[in-house]
Design an enzyme around this catalytic site. Structure first.
Site, PDB file in Angstrom:
ATOM      1  N   LYS A 166      51.396 -10.991  -2.537  1.00 30.80           N
ATOM      2  CA  LYS A 166      50.568 -12.066  -3.062  1.00 30.80           C
ATOM      3  C   LYS A 166      50.353 -13.117  -1.988  1.00 30.80           C
ATOM      4  O   LYS A 166      51.237 -13.322  -1.147  1.00 30.80           O
ATOM      5  CB  LYS A 166      51.242 -12.691  -4.291  1.00 30.80           C
ATOM      6  CG  LYS A 166      51.457 -11.729  -5.450  1.00 30.80           C
ATOM      7  CD  LYS A 166      50.160 -11.298  -6.091  1.00 30.80           C
ATOM      8  CE  LYS A 166      50.412 -10.439  -7.315  1.00 30.80           C
ATOM      9  NZ  LYS A 166      49.163 -10.024  -7.980  1.00 30.80           N
ATOM     10  N   HIS A 287      46.764   3.349 -10.030  1.00 32.37           N
ATOM     11  CA  HIS A 287      46.569   1.999 -10.545  1.00 32.37           C
ATOM     12  C   HIS A 287      45.444   2.047 -11.566  1.00 32.37           C
ATOM     13  O   HIS A 287      44.457   2.749 -11.371  1.00 32.37           O
ATOM     14  CB  HIS A 287      46.238   1.018  -9.420  1.00 32.37           C
ATOM     15  CG  HIS A 287      46.527  -0.406  -9.788  1.00 32.37           C
ATOM     16  ND1 HIS A 287      45.726  -1.118 -10.649  1.00 32.37           N
ATOM     17  CD2 HIS A 287      47.532  -1.244  -9.428  1.00 32.37           C
ATOM     18  CE1 HIS A 287      46.229  -2.339 -10.806  1.00 32.37           C
ATOM     19  NE2 HIS A 287      47.327  -2.434 -10.081  1.00 32.37           N
TER      20      HIS A 287
END
Length: 458
Positions: A166, A287
């Site tokens: 992140k 994903h």
């Protein structure tokens, strides 16, 4: 036109259809539009999903009628509709005779989703007979292969401590690789976030080169193997393969430490199969970004997250994200654990059908979305085991002492759960876990009342 005399056989028994082994069975929640009968609409749905249309056609013969999809059970009050699809309906590869998921979707979730007499229809479960199941690739790798690389037992090797770098976008190559290195000093596994690829500010080749170096340095410093899931998602088959080949070449001797992430929902079955068949020795990380558009309980069409998970095992996903079962920030609840069981077990019960996987390798549940060290014990209590890949972005990088401490706190939380020790008690002798309470005070106050006094925090 009422086609129920042809496309409905309510005398058929589900047990007989399963014993016969020649039908894929699908269970839907379906509601007709006002003015349409339930059986009439269900029969039209089955016709559009197989051999029929809205009128009789002159080219239909006896063989055609023999492969009709058939409505075999309805419950209008509960809006349940079940359809049996003959396996002969589904397309096969010309190169090897294998099954293809796109054909399954085209028939079972195709034109029927836009029919004018259907208010909504959503698939909640499906059953695959042995003769059709064996035509799918299934996984070539799973968490057991990660445990092997990590030097753990290949049975019950425990949670793989992971993260997502992140922020998901905006990091240039060196800060990205530095973040990887910091986490790897305490954790096992890092994944690209799904949009990360080859942005102009972070060229893939430069980023991957630095990440490979960060992995080597972290392994040298810790004496432990590390894992990285690299995003190879692309529109083009050749682009995906080119990315994969470059990544493996760059990681070199650590190539078996690399998984390939594919955004399987947005790119579809072709991309998953490209990765599965082009790189069978890599962990295929499915994903599911975007899936909520159809799988959310708020959406009444398409299919559920359970169905998506079950399809991923057929396609050959080594692991797929399964949400947080109500313990993180993602939509879901505790009952979602049936997804993990269907992915991981040799045989499992779904909402409507029992599925035997006939020795097909398991697909590993990947847990992500708002998880941190404080939320893990409740999640494991619900699931019943810790043999998952757990990826915490904010749960690692939001730790007050940084990502290394965040990773250690996640591992300590799992260790406490496995030992049957209360998390606050365990935190008294594990600093990183104790600091997780201070890092996520809202969760701490909600889940562990009295923690401030117990840990001496004002």
């Amino acid at each position: 036109m009422d086609q129920s005399n042809r496309y409905a056989r309510l005398d058929l028994k589900e047990a007989d259809l399963i014993a016969g082994g020649r039908h894929v069975l699908c269970a839907y929640i379906m509601k007709p539009k006002a003015g349409y009968g339930y059986l009439e609409t269900a029969a039209h749905f089955a016709a559009e999903s197989s051999t029929g249309t809205n009128v009789e056609v002159s080219t239909t013969d006896d063989f055609t009628r023999g492969v009709d999809a058939l409505v075999y059970e309805i419950d209008p009050e509960k809006e349940i509709m079940k359809i049996a699809y003959p396996v002969e309906l589904f397309d096969r590869n010309i190169i090897d005779g294998g099954a293809m998921l796109c054909s399954f979707l085209t028939l079972t979730i195709g034109n029927n989703q836009g029919m004018g007499d259907v208010e909504y229809a959503k698939m909640h479960d499906f059953y695959v007979p042995p003769c059709y199941l064996r035509l799918f690739d299934g996984p070539s790798m799973n968490i057991a292969d990660m445990w092997r690389v990590l030097g753990r037992p290949v049975v019950d090797g425990g949670m793989v401590v992971g993260t997502i770098i992140k922020p998901k976008l905006g990091l240039r190559p060196k800060p990205f690789a530095d973040a990887c290195y910091e986490f790897w000093l305490g954790g096992d596994f890092i994944k690209n976030d799904e949009p990360q690829g080859n942005q102009t500010f972070a060229p893939l080749k430069e980023t991957i080169r630095l990440v490979a170096d960060a992995m080597k340095r972290a392994q040298d410093e810790t004496g432990e193997a590390k894992l990285f899931s690299a995003n190879i998602t692309a529109d083009d088959h050749y682009e995906m393969v080119a990315r994969g080949e470059y990544i493996l070449e760059t990681f070199g001797e650590n190539a078996d430490h690399v998984a390939f992430l594919v955004d399987g929902y947005v790119t579809g079955p072709a991309a998953i199969t490209t990765a599965r068949r082009s790189f069978p020795r890599q962990f295929l990380h499915y994903h599911r970004a975007g899936h909520g558009a159809v799988t959310s309980p708020q959406s009444m069409r398409g299919y559920t997250a359970f169905v998506l998970s079950k399809m991923s095992r057929l396609q050959g996903a080594s692991g797929i994200h399964t949400g947080t079962m109500g313990y993180g920030k993602m939509e879901g609840d505790a009952s979602d654990k049936i997804m993990a069981y269907m992915l991981n077990d040799e045989a499992a019960q779904g909402p409507f059908y029992h599925q035997d996987w006939l020795g097909m390798k398991a697909t590993t549940p990947i847990i992500s979305g708002g998880m941190n060290a404080l939320r893990l014990p409740g999640f494991f209590d619900n699931l019943g085991h810790s043999n998952v890949i757990q990826t915490s972005g904010g749960g690692a990088f939001g730790h007050l002492d940084g990502a290394t401490a965040g990773a250690k706190s996640l591992r300590q939380s799992c260790d406490a759960w496995k030992a049957g020790v209360d998390l606050v008690t365990y935190a008294k002798s594990h600093r990183e876990l104790a600091r997780a309470f201070e890092s996520f005070p809202n969760d701490a106050d909600k889940l562990y009342p009295g923690w401030r006094v117990a840990l001496g925090v004002n």
